[in-house]
Scaffold this motif. Sequence first.
Motif, short mmCIF file in Angstrom:
data_model
loop_
_atom_site.label_atom_id
_atom_site.label_comp_id
_atom_site.label_asym_id
_atom_site.label_seq_id
_atom_site.Cartn_x
_atom_site.Cartn_y
_atom_site.Cartn_z
N CYS A 15 39.70 32.98 37.88
CA CYS A 15 40.37 33.33 39.13
C CYS A 15 39.91 32.45 40.29
N GLU A 50 38.12 36.92 35.33
CA GLU A 50 37.10 36.73 36.36
C GLU A 50 36.62 35.27 36.38
N ARG A 51 36.54 34.66 35.21
CA ARG A 51 36.09 33.26 35.13
C ARG A 51 37.13 32.28 35.64
N SER A 90 39.03 42.44 43.79
CA SER A 90 37.73 41.83 43.54
C SER A 90 37.83 41.01 42.26
N ALA A 91 36.97 40.02 42.14
CA ALA A 91 37.00 39.16 40.95
C ALA A 91 36.79 39.98 39.68
N GLU A 92 36.01 41.07 39.77
CA GLU A 92 35.75 41.90 38.60
C GLU A 92 37.00 42.65 38.13
N ARG A 107 38.94 32.50 44.28
CA ARG A 107 38.37 33.50 45.18
C ARG A 107 38.56 33.09 46.64
N ARG A 126 36.03 39.41 30.42
CA ARG A 126 35.87 38.81 31.76
C ARG A 126 36.51 37.43 31.88
N TRP A 158 40.53 40.85 29.68
CA TRP A 158 39.88 41.40 30.86
C TRP A 158 38.48 41.91 30.51
#
Length: 105
Positions: A57, A54-55, A2-4, A59, A51, A48
């Motif tokens: 990546c 997450e920014r 997951s992106a998170e 998807r 985040r 991490w």
Amino acid sequence: NSAEMVGKSALFCGFDEPVTYSNHFTRLRVNSEVMDPSWLAYFLRALWVERHFERICDRWVGQAAVQRRKLLELAVPVPPLPEQRRIAALLDEAMAAVERARAAA
């Protein structure tokens, strides 16, 4: 993936037997004459927590990943090796204290 969770990092110090890992993992190795692996692991964990991964990546349906190119573009601070080791040791101590408190709770 997951992106998170993308970019969540861990330091693997080796194992006596041969080891394989999933193709969903990215293995990084450092030149130990320039960078302490613990230093890099703590730096990546900090990114991490912020985040950052997450920014940046990409998807897909039910999956996310950071492209190799984007990893290589990371600006990793590289203080002198003794300073890296000193900071990593302080963080190791702090994390051990957190784990002791968690276990006591």
